[in-house]
Design a protein around this motif. Structure first.
Motif, PDB file in Angstrom:
ATOM      1  N   THR A  17       0.932  -1.205  -0.073  1.00 14.37           N
ATOM      2  CA  THR A  17       0.005   0.097  -0.081  1.00 14.37           C
ATOM      3  C   THR A  17       0.847   1.322  -0.069  1.00 14.37           C
ATOM      4  O   THR A  17       1.642   1.628  -0.858  1.00 14.37           O
ATOM      5  CB  THR A  17      -1.127  -0.166   1.193  1.00 14.37           C
ATOM      6  OG1 THR A  17      -0.326  -0.303   2.384  1.00 14.37           O
ATOM      7  CG2 THR A  17      -2.010  -0.983   0.968  1.00 14.37           C
ATOM      8  N   SER A  18       0.974   1.976   1.125  1.00 15.24           N
ATOM      9  CA  SER A  18       1.547   3.356   1.110  1.00 15.24           C
ATOM     10  C   SER A  18       3.065   2.862   1.006  1.00 15.24           C
ATOM     11  O   SER A  18       3.751   2.330   1.971  1.00 15.24           O
ATOM     12  CB  SER A  18       1.315   4.020   2.437  1.00 15.24           C
ATOM     13  OG  SER A  18       2.247   5.151   2.755  1.00 15.24           O
ATOM     14  N   LYS A  73      -8.042  -8.671  -3.074  1.00 13.01           N
ATOM     15  CA  LYS A  73      -8.582  -7.540  -2.414  1.00 13.01           C
ATOM     16  C   LYS A  73      -8.294  -7.391  -0.919  1.00 13.01           C
ATOM     17  O   LYS A  73      -8.061  -6.518  -0.406  1.00 13.01           O
ATOM     18  CB  LYS A  73     -10.104  -7.615  -2.713  1.00 13.01           C
ATOM     19  CG  LYS A  73     -10.557  -7.335  -4.161  1.00 13.01           C
ATOM     20  CD  LYS A  73     -12.105  -7.589  -4.333  1.00 13.01           C
ATOM     21  CE  LYS A  73     -12.376  -7.177  -5.743  1.00 13.01           C
ATOM     22  NZ  LYS A  73     -13.942  -7.246  -5.781  1.00 13.01           N
ATOM     23  N   ASP A 124      -4.393  -6.333  -0.499  1.00  6.25           N
ATOM     24  CA  ASP A 124      -4.945  -4.699  -0.411  1.00  6.25           C
ATOM     25  C   ASP A 124      -5.175  -4.102  -1.898  1.00  6.25           C
ATOM     26  O   ASP A 124      -4.822  -2.942  -2.057  1.00  6.25           O
ATOM     27  CB  ASP A 124      -4.043  -3.921   0.232  1.00  6.25           C
ATOM     28  CG  ASP A 124      -4.011  -4.296   2.056  1.00  6.25           C
ATOM     29  OD1 ASP A 124      -5.168  -4.453   2.432  1.00  6.25           O
ATOM     30  OD2 ASP A 124      -3.233  -4.102   2.584  1.00  6.25           O
ATOM     31  N   GLU A 174      -7.685  -3.029  -3.300  1.00  7.94           N
ATOM     32  CA  GLU A 174      -8.633  -1.988  -3.362  1.00  7.94           C
ATOM     33  C   GLU A 174      -8.008  -0.706  -2.528  1.00  7.94           C
ATOM     34  O   GLU A 174      -8.429   0.335  -2.615  1.00  7.94           O
ATOM     35  CB  GLU A 174      -9.980  -2.309  -2.443  1.00  7.94           C
ATOM     36  CG  GLU A 174     -10.729  -3.260  -3.475  1.00  7.94           C
ATOM     37  CD  GLU A 174     -12.031  -3.831  -2.831  1.00  7.94           C
ATOM     38  OE1 GLU A 174     -12.338  -3.607  -1.546  1.00  7.94           O
ATOM     39  OE2 GLU A 174     -13.054  -3.958  -3.380  1.00  7.94           O
ATOM     40  N   ARG A 175      -6.862  -0.709  -2.130  1.00  3.40           N
ATOM     41  CA  ARG A 175      -6.108   0.418  -1.408  1.00  3.40           C
ATOM     42  C   ARG A 175      -4.719   0.604  -2.145  1.00  3.40           C
ATOM     43  O   ARG A 175      -3.627   0.788  -1.328  1.00  3.40           O
ATOM     44  CB  ARG A 175      -5.863   0.359   0.115  1.00  3.40           C
ATOM     45  CG  ARG A 175      -7.157   0.049   0.846  1.00  3.40           C
ATOM     46  CD  ARG A 175      -7.016   0.095   2.379  1.00  3.40           C
ATOM     47  NE  ARG A 175      -6.260  -1.111   2.805  1.00  3.40           N
ATOM     48  CZ  ARG A 175      -5.473  -1.223   3.976  1.00  3.40           C
ATOM     49  NH1 ARG A 175      -5.316   0.157   4.553  1.00  3.40           N
ATOM     50  NH2 ARG A 175      -4.873  -2.414   4.266  1.00  3.40           N
ATOM     51  N   HIS A 176      -4.659   0.519  -3.255  1.00  8.37           N
ATOM     52  CA  HIS A 176      -3.580   0.401  -4.190  1.00  8.37           C
ATOM     53  C   HIS A 176      -3.075   2.161  -3.762  1.00  8.37           C
ATOM     54  O   HIS A 176      -1.563   2.429  -4.236  1.00  8.37           O
ATOM     55  CB  HIS A 176      -3.834   0.245  -5.642  1.00  8.37           C
ATOM     56  CG  HIS A 176      -4.744   0.923  -6.329  1.00  8.37           C
ATOM     57  ND1 HIS A 176      -4.336   2.180  -6.778  1.00  8.37           N
ATOM     58  CD2 HIS A 176      -5.936   0.791  -6.431  1.00  8.37           C
ATOM     59  CE1 HIS A 176      -5.404   2.823  -7.617  1.00  8.37           C
ATOM     60  NE2 HIS A 176      -6.444   1.718  -7.313  1.00  8.37           N
ATOM     61  N   ARG A 177      -3.809   3.031  -3.752  1.00  8.89           N
ATOM     62  CA  ARG A 177      -3.263   4.468  -3.622  1.00  8.89           C
ATOM     63  C   ARG A 177      -2.694   4.915  -4.844  1.00  8.89           C
ATOM     64  O   ARG A 177      -2.060   6.266  -4.895  1.00  8.89           O
ATOM     65  CB  ARG A 177      -2.274   4.655  -2.219  1.00  8.89           C
ATOM     66  CG  ARG A 177      -3.030   4.094  -0.949  1.00  8.89           C
ATOM     67  CD  ARG A 177      -2.016   4.143   0.085  1.00  8.89           C
ATOM     68  NE  ARG A 177      -2.543   3.619   1.227  1.00  8.89           N
ATOM     69  CZ  ARG A 177      -2.997   4.218   2.252  1.00  8.89           C
ATOM     70  NH1 ARG A 177      -2.730   5.514   2.212  1.00  8.89           N
ATOM     71  NH2 ARG A 177      -3.608   3.696   3.357  1.00  8.89           N
TER      72      ARG A 177
END
Length: 300
Positions: free
Chosen positions: A53-54, A250, A254, A256-259
Motif C-alpha cells: 500500500t503506502s 482484495k 490490499d 482496493e487500497r493501491h493508492r
C-alpha cells in the motif's frame, strides 16, 4: 519479518539475481556512465513484493525492521521512480516464477474480472491523471458503482496467475479475454484442449467459436432462457474458488487500497500484487508446502 517471509524474500532475491545475470537486458535502462544504484534491481523486486500500500509507510517499516536484508533503502521519491521503471522486470519475474511451478501446466483455468477503484470524489475524478482510462462501472458483488479500472485475470484453480489485463471499468470481458489470449498465442497453443471456466458474462456463439478455434473449451453457467450447459453441477464450488482468488487480491494483498494516482503507478501496484501471489505459490511448491496455502502465512 516472520521466518516464512524471510525465507520467501531470500529465495525471490536469489531467483531474480540469477535471472538478471542470465538476461541482463531485462534490467531497467540506465546510462552507461553514472553512479551505480546502491539498491540492486534484484533487491528492488524483492522489496516490491513485500510492500503493497503506502510506499512511504512501507519504507518506514523497512528502515525499522528489514535492515538485515536491505543494508541500503532509498527514500520514497527514489523508490517510487525506480519501481515504475522496473514494471517490465517485475512482470517478467512473475512469469518466470509461474512457469517454475506444478500449476503452470494445469489444464483448467478460471477467468474473471474485479474492480480496481481509483477514486471516489468528483474532484478526484476531474483532476486524476487516470481520466480517459479509468471509467465509471458497476460492481455486482458489492451492488455499487465505482470509478476506476478492471483487473481481468486468467488463473489456475490454485490461484496461480497465468495472464492478466487492466482495462477501463466498462471494457467488455469477452473482448478483453480474447485480446489476452491473442497477445500470447502460445498460452493456448501449448495446451490443446484447455478448459476455461467463467461466469455468465462470458457468453455468445461467436465468442465461444473463437475460443474453440484457439483450442479452449469454455464452461459457464447457463443464462436465463438457455438450456442447462455441461458441467453445471460444478459451477457453485468452482465459483467459490474464483471468489477466493479475488478475495486474496482484495483482502490479503490490499488491491482496493493501491493508492496510485497515475497510469504507471496503478500498473506497477497491480504487478506487485501479482508478483506476491505468484512468489508465494512458487515458494510453497519448492519448499514442500501446500501450493494453495494462504498468503496469511507470510504476513508480517
Amino acid at each position: 519479518m516472520t521466518p516464512d517471509l524471510d525465507s520467501l524474500a531470500t529465495a525471490l532475491y536469489v531467483k531474480t539475481d540469477d535471472l538478471l545475470k542470465d538476461s541482463p537486458q531485462l534490467a531497467p535502462w540506465r546510462p552507461a556512465v553514472g553512479i551505480a544504484p546502491r539498491l540492486s534491481d534484484a533487491e528492488l523486486v524483492t522489496l516490491a513484493m513485500l510492500g503493497f500500500t503506502s510506499e512511504a509507510r512501507w519504507l518506514r517499516h523497512a528502515h525499522a525492521h528489514l535492515r538485515h536484508m536491505f543494508p541500503y533503502l532509498p527514500k520514497q521519491p527514489g523508490y517510487n521512480k525506480r519501481l515504475r521503471k522496473a514494471a517490465g522486470l517485475i512482470r517478467h519475474t512473475s512469469r518466470v516464477l509461474a512457469m517454475d511451478t506444478v500449476l503452470w501446466t494445469d489444464d483448467v483455468w478460471v477467468v474473471d474480472s474485479t474492480p480496481v477503484e481509483c477514486g471516489r470524489s468528483r474532484e478526484t475524478v476531474k483532476r486524476s491523471d487516470l481520466a480517459g482510462w479509468a471509467q465509471y462501472g458497476y460492481c455486482a458483488s458489492h451492488s455499487r458503482f465505482f470509478w476506476g479500472l478492471r483487473l481481468h485475470l486468467v488463473c489456475t484453480l490454485g490461484g496461480l496467475p497465468i495472464a492478466f489485463a487492466l482495462t477501463g471499468a466498462k471494457a467488455d470481458e469477452r473482448e478483453t479475454l480474447l485480446d489476452i489470449l491473442a497477445a500470447e498465442p502460445a498460452l493456448a497453443a501449448d495446451r490443446p484442449g484447455q478448459t476455461l471456466i467463467g461466469d455468465k458474462n462470458y457468453f455468445g456463439r461467436e465468442f465461444e467459436t473463437q475460443l474453440a478455434d484457439m483450442g479452449v473449451q469454455l464452461l459457464r453457467p447457463a443464462r436465463k432462457g438457455e438450456a442447462e450447459r455441461a458441467g453445471a453441477q460444478l459451477f457453485k464450488p468452482l465459483r467459490q474458488a474464483i471468489e477466493s482468488i479475488n478475495e486474496t487480491f482484495k483482502g490479503q494483498l490490499d488491491l482496493e487500497r493501491h493508492r496510485a494516482r497515475t497510469p504507471g503507478g496503478v500498473i506497477v501496484r497491480v504487478l506487485q500484487r501479482i508478483l506476491a501471489m505468484t512468489a508465494a505459490i512458487w515458494h510453497n511448491h519448492h519448499t514442500g508446502q501446500p501450493v494453495m496455502r494462504s498468503l496469511t502465512a507470510y504476513n508480517h
